[in-house]
Design a protein around this motif. Sequence first.
Motif, PDB file in Angstrom:
ATOM      1  N   PHE A  12      -2.166  -3.129  -8.556  1.00  0.00           N
ATOM      2  CA  PHE A  12      -2.636  -2.985  -7.174  1.00  0.00           C
ATOM      3  C   PHE A  12      -3.969  -3.698  -6.977  1.00  0.00           C
ATOM      4  N   GLY A  13      -4.831  -3.654  -7.983  1.00  0.00           N
ATOM      5  CA  GLY A  13      -6.091  -4.387  -7.882  1.00  0.00           C
ATOM      6  C   GLY A  13      -5.858  -5.885  -7.733  1.00  0.00           C
ATOM      7  N   LEU A  14      -4.919  -6.423  -8.505  1.00  0.00           N
ATOM      8  CA  LEU A  14      -4.571  -7.836  -8.381  1.00  0.00           C
ATOM      9  C   LEU A  14      -3.981  -8.134  -7.007  1.00  0.00           C
ATOM     10  N   ALA A  15      -3.156  -7.197  -6.508  1.00  0.00           N
ATOM     11  CA  ALA A  15      -2.533  -7.391  -5.194  1.00  0.00           C
ATOM     12  C   ALA A  15      -3.585  -7.420  -4.089  1.00  0.00           C
ATOM     13  N   VAL A  16      -4.547  -6.490  -4.134  1.00  0.00           N
ATOM     14  CA  VAL A  16      -5.610  -6.455  -3.121  1.00  0.00           C
ATOM     15  C   VAL A  16      -6.429  -7.740  -3.178  1.00  0.00           C
ATOM     16  N   PHE A  17      -6.702  -8.236  -4.387  1.00  0.00           N
ATOM     17  CA  PHE A  17      -7.441  -9.493  -4.527  1.00  0.00           C
ATOM     18  C   PHE A  17      -6.645 -10.658  -3.934  1.00  0.00           C
ATOM     19  N   CYS A  18      -5.321 -10.656  -4.154  1.00  0.00           N
ATOM     20  CA  CYS A  18      -4.465 -11.703  -3.570  1.00  0.00           C
ATOM     21  C   CYS A  18      -4.472 -11.634  -2.049  1.00  0.00           C
ATOM     22  N   PHE A  19      -4.460 -10.410  -1.511  1.00  0.00           N
ATOM     23  CA  PHE A  19      -4.530 -10.262  -0.050  1.00  0.00           C
ATOM     24  C   PHE A  19      -5.878 -10.762   0.485  1.00  0.00           C
ATOM     25  N   TYR A  20      -6.932 -10.544  -0.290  1.00  0.00           N
ATOM     26  CA  TYR A  20      -8.255 -11.038   0.123  1.00  0.00           C
ATOM     27  C   TYR A  20      -8.267 -12.562   0.157  1.00  0.00           C
ATOM     28  N   LEU A  21      -7.709 -13.190  -0.869  1.00  0.00           N
ATOM     29  CA  LEU A  21      -7.638 -14.651  -0.905  1.00  0.00           C
ATOM     30  C   LEU A  21      -6.776 -15.182   0.236  1.00  0.00           C
ATOM     31  N   LEU A  22      -5.661 -14.503   0.488  1.00  0.00           N
ATOM     32  CA  LEU A  22      -4.794 -14.915   1.585  1.00  0.00           C
ATOM     33  C   LEU A  22      -5.508 -14.767   2.917  1.00  0.00           C
ATOM     34  N   ASN A  23      -6.285 -13.694   3.046  1.00  0.00           N
ATOM     35  CA  ASN A  23      -7.059 -13.473   4.270  1.00  0.00           C
ATOM     36  C   ASN A  23      -8.057 -14.606   4.492  1.00  0.00           C
ATOM     37  N   GLY A  58       0.804  -1.212   0.000  1.00  0.00           N
ATOM     38  CA  GLY A  58       0.000   0.000   0.000  1.00  0.00           C
ATOM     39  C   GLY A  58       0.838   1.263   0.000  1.00  0.00           C
ATOM     40  N   CYS A  59       1.909   1.256   0.785  1.00  0.00           N
ATOM     41  CA  CYS A  59       2.780   2.432   0.877  1.00  0.00           C
ATOM     42  C   CYS A  59       3.365   2.801  -0.483  1.00  0.00           C
ATOM     43  N   TYR A  60       3.819   1.808  -1.220  1.00  0.00           N
ATOM     44  CA  TYR A  60       4.495   2.115  -2.487  1.00  0.00           C
ATOM     45  C   TYR A  60       3.522   2.366  -3.625  1.00  0.00           C
ATOM     46  N   PHE A  61       2.313   1.830  -3.537  1.00  0.00           N
ATOM     47  CA  PHE A  61       1.296   2.209  -4.517  1.00  0.00           C
ATOM     48  C   PHE A  61       0.915   3.673  -4.329  1.00  0.00           C
ATOM     49  N   GLY A  62       0.613   4.065  -3.083  1.00  0.00           N
ATOM     50  CA  GLY A  62       0.235   5.447  -2.810  1.00  0.00           C
ATOM     51  C   GLY A  62       1.347   6.426  -3.097  1.00  0.00           C
ATOM     52  N   ASP A  63       2.570   6.059  -2.729  1.00  0.00           N
ATOM     53  CA  ASP A  63       3.729   6.916  -2.979  1.00  0.00           C
ATOM     54  C   ASP A  63       3.923   7.137  -4.475  1.00  0.00           C
ATOM     55  N   LYS A  64       3.745   6.081  -5.258  1.00  0.00           N
ATOM     56  CA  LYS A  64       3.982   6.133  -6.698  1.00  0.00           C
ATOM     57  C   LYS A  64       3.016   7.077  -7.412  1.00  0.00           C
ATOM     58  N   LEU A  65       1.785   7.177  -6.906  1.00  0.00           N
ATOM     59  CA  LEU A  65       0.759   7.972  -7.584  1.00  0.00           C
ATOM     60  C   LEU A  65       0.484   9.311  -6.901  1.00  0.00           C
ATOM     61  N   SER A  66       1.313   9.676  -5.939  1.00  0.00           N
ATOM     62  CA  SER A  66       1.095  10.937  -5.231  1.00  0.00           C
ATOM     63  C   SER A  66       1.894  12.075  -5.877  1.00  0.00           C
ATOM     64  N   PRO A  67       1.241  13.200  -6.164  1.00  0.00           N
ATOM     65  CA  PRO A  67       1.973  14.354  -6.707  1.00  0.00           C
ATOM     66  C   PRO A  67       2.923  14.987  -5.688  1.00  0.00           C
ATOM     67  N   LEU A  68       2.800  14.561  -4.418  1.00  0.00           N
ATOM     68  CA  LEU A  68       3.676  15.083  -3.368  1.00  0.00           C
ATOM     69  C   LEU A  68       4.920  14.216  -3.175  1.00  0.00           C
ATOM     70  N   SER A  69       4.965  13.053  -3.840  1.00  0.00           N
ATOM     71  CA  SER A  69       6.068  12.117  -3.640  1.00  0.00           C
ATOM     72  C   SER A  69       7.363  12.641  -4.254  1.00  0.00           C
ATOM     73  N   ASP A  70       8.472  12.476  -3.521  1.00  0.00           N
ATOM     74  CA  ASP A  70       9.755  12.949  -4.034  1.00  0.00           C
ATOM     75  C   ASP A  70      10.229  12.114  -5.224  1.00  0.00           C
ATOM     76  N   THR A  71      10.027  10.792  -5.172  1.00  0.00           N
ATOM     77  CA  THR A  71      10.474   9.954  -6.289  1.00  0.00           C
ATOM     78  C   THR A  71       9.622  10.188  -7.539  1.00  0.00           C
ATOM     79  N   THR A  72       8.329  10.408  -7.343  1.00  0.00           N
ATOM     80  CA  THR A  72       7.456  10.697  -8.487  1.00  0.00           C
ATOM     81  C   THR A  72       7.856  12.006  -9.147  1.00  0.00           C
ATOM     82  N   ASN A  73       8.138  13.011  -8.350  1.00  0.00           N
ATOM     83  CA  ASN A  73       8.575  14.295  -8.896  1.00  0.00           C
ATOM     84  C   ASN A  73       9.960  14.189  -9.531  1.00  0.00           C
TER      85      ASN A  73
END
Length: 456
Positions: A198-209, A158-173
Motif C-alpha cells: 500500500f505504501g508503494l501504491a500511495v507513492f505511485c498515486f503521488y507520482l501519477l498526480n 484504498g477500499c481493499y487495503f482497509g477491508d483486508k486489515l479490518s477486524p470487522l471485515s467478513d473476508t478477513t474473518n
Amino acid sequence: MEGEKKNIFFSLTPILYLVLFILLFRFVFVIPYPHPFALCFAGILSYLQRYHRNFKFLQSAFRKNLLSVFPAMEILFFVGILIASWAYSGVLFTMMQIGTNLIQPKFFLPSLALVSAIAAMVSGSSWTTAGTLGVALMGVSQVLGFSDMMSAGAIVSGCYFGDKLSPLSDTTNLASSLTHVPIWKHIRHMLKTTCISFGLAVFCFYLLNLCVWDPEGKELLPNENQLSLLLQKEIVLWKLIPVFIVFGSSFFQLPVRISFFLGIVSALVFPFLDNSLSLGVWNSLVFGYQSQTGVETWDQFLSGGGISSILPTEFLIVTAVWFGAVVEGFGYLNEILLRIKTWAKDKFDILLSTMGTSFLLNLVTADQYLSLVIPARAFRTLAEEKLIPEKDISRALEDSGTITSPLIPWNSCGAFMASSLGVSVLGFLPFAFFNLIHVFFTISLLFYQKFKIKSS
C-alpha cells in the motif's frame, strides 16, 4: 469414461473459450457489454463438450453458486436505491462539497486511496465504502477534472487495503476462521506485506498526480467556474447524518443490507421535512434520479442510481454463475485442482497453489467467498503434512482471493465496484495500484524465498 483423467488443456478449454469470446465481442463485434454473451457462449460450448455428464451435476453446481452470490446481488439492489435516495435528498451533493473543500488537488489521488482505506478499515466493508463515500469522491474527481479511471483505481485500492486489515471485515474473518488462526494474529501477519504494497501504491498515486497536475499552479480544471460556484454554496452539515448512520451501523457489525436500508430511510427524511417529498421519489428509486441543477458536471454526477442501473450488473453475475456451474459441475474445476495439488511439492508450491486456485475460483465462480473456502479446504491437509504455519495459508488466501476479486469484470466484487463508481473494471484495473502491486509483490517474495533456500 467418467473417471478418465483428461488432458490439462482440455480442462482449461472453458477459460480459453471465455477469453476468446471476450476478445471477439469487444474488438470485432464491438458489443458494449461483451461479458454476459461471452460467459453464456463459453458455458454452452463447455456444456456441449461434456454432454455425457448427468444434468444433475450442472443443476447442483448452479444452485450452490447462485446461493453463494445471492447476498451480493441483494446488496446491489440496496446500493442502487441508496445512491438514488442520497442524490434526491442532497446527501451526495453535501459530500461532494466537503470533499472539494478538504482534499488538496496536488495530493488528490493519494488522498483518495488514504481516505478510502480509513473508511473501509472503520466500516469493515469495501462495498460500503465504495457505495457511499466512493460515489461522492468520484463526484469530487469530476469537478476537479481528474480522470474517472484513475480516481476509481485509487478508491478501489484504498477500499481493499482497509477491508483486508479490518477486524470487522467478513473476508478477513472468513480467512481467519477457515484456517483456525486468531483474527488479530492473521491481521498482524498480513501487515508485513500489505503495508509495503500500500505504501508503494500511495507513492505511485503521488507520482501519477504529479504527472496530471501542474505543480506551478496552472490547475488542470476544465470546470473552474463550476468549482467556484460549488465552493460558494453553503454546506448543510446535518445532511451527513445518513453517512454517519451507515458507517456507524457497520461499526456495530450490523449486516450491510441493514446499514444501507437505514441510510435510505434516513436520507428520505430530509425531503419529507422540507415538504419536497413527492411521488417522483419512487420513480427515482426505481429508474434513477435525474438532476436538473443546470450545471453539467453536477448533473452528470448526481444523476443515476436506482434499481434499473444495477440490472445489467445482476445479469452479468447470473451469467457468471452459469459459467461457473458448468466448469465446476462437469468436473473441469476438480481436474484442474487435482493437477495443482499433484504439482505442489514444498511449502512455496503450496502457497503459490493456494493463491493460484483462489484467483482461478474468482475467475470461474464470480464469488470471492468461494475463492477463499474451496482452496482452504483443498490445501489444508496438504499444508499440515508439510508443516506450513496456518497463518501463511490464511495470508495467501487473502493475498489472492480478496485482492483479485475486484479486478475481474464478472466477479460480484468487480461488478459492484464498476456499478457503484461508474467506471468499467477494465477502465480502473490499470490504476488499481495496490491490488496489482500486492499480487506481484507476494508472488515475487515467495519465489525469492524458494530460490534462496534452494541455493543455500
